[in-house]
Design an enzyme around this catalytic site. Structure first.
Site, PDB file in Angstrom:
ATOM      1  N   ASN A  10      39.979  39.677  40.181  1.00 61.53           N
ATOM      2  CA  ASN A  10      41.349  39.823  39.252  1.00 61.53           C
ATOM      3  C   ASN A  10      40.896  40.647  38.195  1.00 61.53           C
ATOM      4  OD1 ASN A  10      43.527  39.264  37.751  1.00 61.53           O
ATOM      5  ND2 ASN A  10      43.066  37.105  37.152  1.00 61.53           N
ATOM      6  N   LYS A  12      42.890  41.522  35.714  1.00 60.60           N
ATOM      7  CA  LYS A  12      43.722  41.099  34.474  1.00 60.60           C
ATOM      8  C   LYS A  12      44.366  42.457  33.615  1.00 60.60           C
ATOM      9  CE  LYS A  12      40.866  37.023  34.169  1.00 60.60           C
ATOM     10  NZ  LYS A  12      40.309  35.958  33.250  1.00 60.60           N
ATOM     11  N   HIS A 102      48.128  31.436  37.281  1.00 58.51           N
ATOM     12  CA  HIS A 102      46.636  31.651  36.670  1.00 58.51           C
ATOM     13  C   HIS A 102      46.760  30.856  35.131  1.00 58.51           C
ATOM     14  CE1 HIS A 102      43.189  33.461  34.616  1.00 58.51           C
ATOM     15  NE2 HIS A 102      42.679  33.816  35.791  1.00 58.51           N
ATOM     16  N   GLU A 104      45.858  31.981  32.450  1.00 64.20           N
ATOM     17  CA  GLU A 104      46.470  32.806  31.126  1.00 64.20           C
ATOM     18  C   GLU A 104      47.949  32.932  31.234  1.00 64.20           C
ATOM     19  OE1 GLU A 104      43.757  36.014  32.285  1.00 64.20           O
ATOM     20  OE2 GLU A 104      42.001  34.681  31.532  1.00 64.20           O
ATOM     21  N   GLU A 174      39.981  27.444  39.146  1.00 63.94           N
ATOM     22  CA  GLU A 174      39.113  27.801  37.908  1.00 63.94           C
ATOM     23  C   GLU A 174      39.247  26.968  36.797  1.00 63.94           C
ATOM     24  OE1 GLU A 174      39.667  32.278  38.648  1.00 63.94           O
ATOM     25  OE2 GLU A 174      41.473  31.790  37.382  1.00 63.94           O
ATOM     26  N   GLY A 180      35.680  33.638  31.543  1.00 64.68           N
ATOM     27  CA  GLY A 180      35.495  34.571  30.346  1.00 64.68           C
ATOM     28  C   GLY A 180      34.550  34.340  29.425  1.00 64.68           C
ATOM     29  N   SER A 220      33.454  32.924  35.458  1.00 67.79           N
ATOM     30  CA  SER A 220      32.161  33.401  35.263  1.00 67.79           C
ATOM     31  C   SER A 220      31.328  33.744  36.492  1.00 67.79           C
ATOM     32  CB  SER A 220      31.484  32.720  34.161  1.00 67.79           C
ATOM     33  OG  SER A 220      32.121  32.803  32.959  1.00 67.79           O
ATOM     34  N   GLY A 242      35.738  39.572  35.107  1.00 67.00           N
ATOM     35  CA  GLY A 242      35.048  40.310  34.540  1.00 67.00           C
ATOM     36  C   GLY A 242      34.434  41.098  35.484  1.00 67.00           C
TER      37      GLY A 242
HETATM   38  P1  13P Z   1      35.900  35.554  34.556  1.00 63.18           P
HETATM   39  O1  13P Z   1      35.154  35.819  35.963  1.00 63.18           O
HETATM   40  O2  13P Z   1      35.964  36.787  33.762  1.00 63.18           O
HETATM   41  O3  13P Z   1      35.259  34.412  33.950  1.00 63.18           O
HETATM   42  O4  13P Z   1      37.431  35.424  35.122  1.00 63.18           O
HETATM   43  C1  13P Z   1      37.893  34.545  36.021  1.00 63.18           C
HETATM   44  C2  13P Z   1      39.288  34.435  36.162  1.00 63.18           C
HETATM   45  O5  13P Z   1      40.024  34.116  35.689  1.00 63.18           O
HETATM   46  C3  13P Z   1      39.602  35.127  37.215  1.00 63.18           C
HETATM   47  O6  13P Z   1      40.969  34.802  37.829  1.00 63.18           O
END
Ligand code: 13P
Length: 258
Positions: A10, A12, A102, A104, A174, A180, A220, A242
């Site tokens: 992802n 983002k 998600h 977010e 998640e 993150g 992560s 990330g």
């Molecule tokens: P990270 O791998 O950056 O922690 O993000 C996880 C995520 O939200 C994937 O959708």
């Protein structure tokens, strides 16, 4: 019942369309160099909407085994919904997966379980696979309420779905406190909740449906921790943020058993 592992990146709100082309080509090259077998593990990139047409062009042009997805979808089919993107538009671009709910989107756009349910339905009705996200915040985790919290999200997200629709869908657990932050859940934490989700699906439907549904962990994930997470019985893949923005690193994640 064998569930094919799914490694989804992802992106983002990162990378413009030129950077997207570069990353997909780099990922393809890294995987090809490693003799990657796409029939054994699905690899999916999930770029911003503005990159999807470019990703489609390179993936189809070079007949790559990589698939691609979208980060969101409108619940509406068409019409006066400024700024939204319909499932049919995504389908026309060869999109296979759509991330729904998600954390977010839930946090910054007020998406509730009912909205997540509607979006997952729209994805399925248009022949694409929803990646239905769930997960608890730090307060809920500290209170030891993470399992009931996530199961309530699952109940809401799957409301009205047939067993067949659930088996076709993907769930992504998640934990928000691990997104993150560099704070990865332990493999045992991931297994606890992924297993609880699978049990819930068997209660809501049946054993066969539960055994067929893929459940991912996200938060992560890196090449250095992915193997231990993937070793857990109920974890069928990873939703990576990330670490999916770098071709070499994401290719190592995709080869978690290498
Ligand atoms: P990270 O791998 O950056 O922690 O993000 C996880 C995520 O939200 C994937 O959708």
């Amino acid at each position: 019942m064998t569930r094919i592992p799914l490694m989804a990146g992802n992106w983002k709100m990162n990378l413009d369309h030129l950077e997207a082309i570069h990353l997909v080509q780099g990922l393809h090259m890294a995987l090809t160099d490693a003799n990657f077998d796409y029939s054994k593990t699905e690899v999916v990139v999930i770029p911003p909407f503005t990159d999807i047409r470019s990703v489609q062009t390179v993936v189809e042009g070079d007949e790559m085994g990589i698939k691609y997805g979208a980060q969101d979808v409108s619940v509406h089919a068409s019409g006066a919904y400024t700024g939204e993107v319909s499932a049919n538009m995504l389908k026309k671009l060869g999109v296979s997966y759509i991330v729904v709910g998600h954390s977010e989107r839930r946090e910054y756009h007020g998406e509730c379980d009912q909205k997540v349910n509607q979006k997952a339905r729209v994805a399925l009705e248009n022949g694409m696979t929803p990646i239905i996200c769930c997960g608890e915040g730090l307060e809920v985790r500290k209170a030891g309420e993470h399992v009931p919290h996530v199961l309530a999200q699952i109940d809401g997200a799957l409301a009205g779905f047939s067993a067949e629709e659930v088996a076709k869908s993907v769930i992504a657990y998640e934990p928000i406190w691990a997104i993150g932050t560099g704070e990865v859940a332990t493999p045992e934490d991931a297994q606890e909740v992924c297993a609880a989700i699978r049990v819930r699906i068997s209660e809501l439907y049946d054993e066969e449906t539960a055994a067929a549904t893929r459940i991912l962990y996200g938060g992560s994930v890196k090449s250095s921790n992915v193997a231990d997470i993937m070793a857990k019985a109920d974890v069928d893949g990873a939703l990576v943020g990330g670490a999916s923005l770098e071709a070499g690193e994401f290719s190592k994640i995709a080869r978690f058993d290498a």
